[in-house]
Design a protein around this motif. Structure first.
Motif, PDB file in Angstrom:
ATOM      1  N   LEU A  95     -12.334   2.934  11.190  1.00 38.91           N
ATOM      2  CA  LEU A  95     -11.681   2.177  10.121  1.00 38.91           C
ATOM      3  C   LEU A  95     -12.168   2.572   8.731  1.00 38.91           C
ATOM      4  N   PRO A  96     -13.479   2.716   8.490  1.00 44.77           N
ATOM      5  CA  PRO A  96     -13.899   3.183   7.158  1.00 44.77           C
ATOM      6  C   PRO A  96     -13.361   4.579   6.817  1.00 44.77           C
ATOM      7  N   VAL A  97     -13.318   5.463   7.792  1.00 41.79           N
ATOM      8  CA  VAL A  97     -12.761   6.806   7.551  1.00 41.79           C
ATOM      9  C   VAL A  97     -11.280   6.689   7.202  1.00 41.79           C
ATOM     10  N   TYR A  98     -10.559   5.838   7.924  1.00 37.64           N
ATOM     11  CA  TYR A  98      -9.136   5.649   7.656  1.00 37.64           C
ATOM     12  C   TYR A  98      -8.911   5.044   6.264  1.00 37.64           C
ATOM     13  N   ILE A  99      -9.774   4.136   5.851  1.00 38.52           N
ATOM     14  CA  ILE A  99      -9.652   3.536   4.519  1.00 38.52           C
ATOM     15  C   ILE A  99      -9.806   4.595   3.433  1.00 38.52           C
ATOM     16  N   VAL A 100     -10.780   5.477   3.591  1.00 43.04           N
ATOM     17  CA  VAL A 100     -10.989   6.545   2.613  1.00 43.04           C
ATOM     18  C   VAL A 100      -9.772   7.470   2.578  1.00 43.04           C
ATOM     19  N   VAL A 101      -9.237   7.796   3.729  1.00 44.26           N
ATOM     20  CA  VAL A 101      -8.046   8.657   3.789  1.00 44.26           C
ATOM     21  C   VAL A 101      -6.856   7.966   3.123  1.00 44.26           C
ATOM     22  N   ALA A 102      -6.667   6.672   3.394  1.00 41.32           N
ATOM     23  CA  ALA A 102      -5.551   5.931   2.796  1.00 41.32           C
ATOM     24  C   ALA A 102      -5.688   5.857   1.274  1.00 41.32           C
ATOM     25  N   LEU A 103      -6.901   5.611   0.788  1.00 41.35           N
ATOM     26  CA  LEU A 103      -7.114   5.557  -0.660  1.00 41.35           C
ATOM     27  C   LEU A 103      -6.827   6.907  -1.315  1.00 41.35           C
ATOM     28  N   ASN A 104      -7.263   7.983  -0.675  1.00 38.83           N
ATOM     29  CA  ASN A 104      -6.985   9.317  -1.218  1.00 38.83           C
ATOM     30  C   ASN A 104      -5.495   9.644  -1.166  1.00 38.83           C
ATOM     31  N   LEU A 105      -4.820   9.183  -0.138  1.00 39.68           N
ATOM     32  CA  LEU A 105      -3.381   9.403  -0.028  1.00 39.68           C
ATOM     33  C   LEU A 105      -2.633   8.700  -1.159  1.00 39.68           C
ATOM     34  N   VAL A 106      -3.010   7.468  -1.443  1.00 37.83           N
ATOM     35  CA  VAL A 106      -2.355   6.720  -2.527  1.00 37.83           C
ATOM     36  C   VAL A 106      -2.727   7.312  -3.884  1.00 37.83           C
ATOM     37  N   ALA A 107      -3.931   7.855  -3.998  1.00 37.04           N
ATOM     38  CA  ALA A 107      -4.353   8.462  -5.261  1.00 37.04           C
ATOM     39  C   ALA A 107      -3.547   9.713  -5.591  1.00 37.04           C
ATOM     40  N   LEU A 108      -2.968  10.356  -4.582  1.00 41.48           N
ATOM     41  CA  LEU A 108      -2.150  11.548  -4.817  1.00 41.48           C
ATOM     42  C   LEU A 108      -0.836  11.215  -5.521  1.00 41.48           C
ATOM     43  N   ILE A 109      -0.384   9.981  -5.369  1.00 36.62           N
ATOM     44  CA  ILE A 109       0.873   9.545  -5.976  1.00 36.62           C
ATOM     45  C   ILE A 109       0.606   9.183  -7.431  1.00 36.62           C
ATOM     46  N   GLU A 110       1.493   9.603  -8.308  1.00 34.07           N
ATOM     47  CA  GLU A 110       1.367   9.273  -9.738  1.00 34.07           C
ATOM     48  C   GLU A 110       1.494   7.768  -9.925  1.00 34.07           C
TER      49      GLU A 110
END
Length: 79
Positions: A20-35
């Motif tokens: 879950l912590p790994v998934y949270i980091v991935v999700a945050l980075n994914l959203v950060a890619l969007i303007e």
């Protein structure tokens, strides 16, 4: 082969403490890619990702909070 109750509990703990912590980091980075989306779009993305992560583990978590079905029956407090 189906996992035993104890094995499912252990794997569920690993998924929650490591996955879950790994998934949270991935999700945050994914959203950060969007303007910088609007707050509603960002909220919808987080809700969607929050639902998507559990789908592969649904069978693993099912029934974990209940008593072990394979344990011998308890006779009570034994006064």
């Amino acid at each position: 082969m189906a996992l035993s109750y104890k094995a499912r509990r252990r794997w569920a703990l690993v998924v929650l403490l490591v996955g879950l912590p790994v998934y949270i980091v991935v999700a945050l980075n994914l959203v950060a890619l969007i303007e910088r989306p609007s707050i509603l779009v960002e909220f919808a993305i987080y809700v969607g990702l929050g639902i998507v992560w559990i789908l592969p583990f649904k069978k693993l978590f099912k029934g974990i909070g209940q008593a072990d079905p394979d344990a011998p029956p308890d006779d009570g407090p034994g006064y």
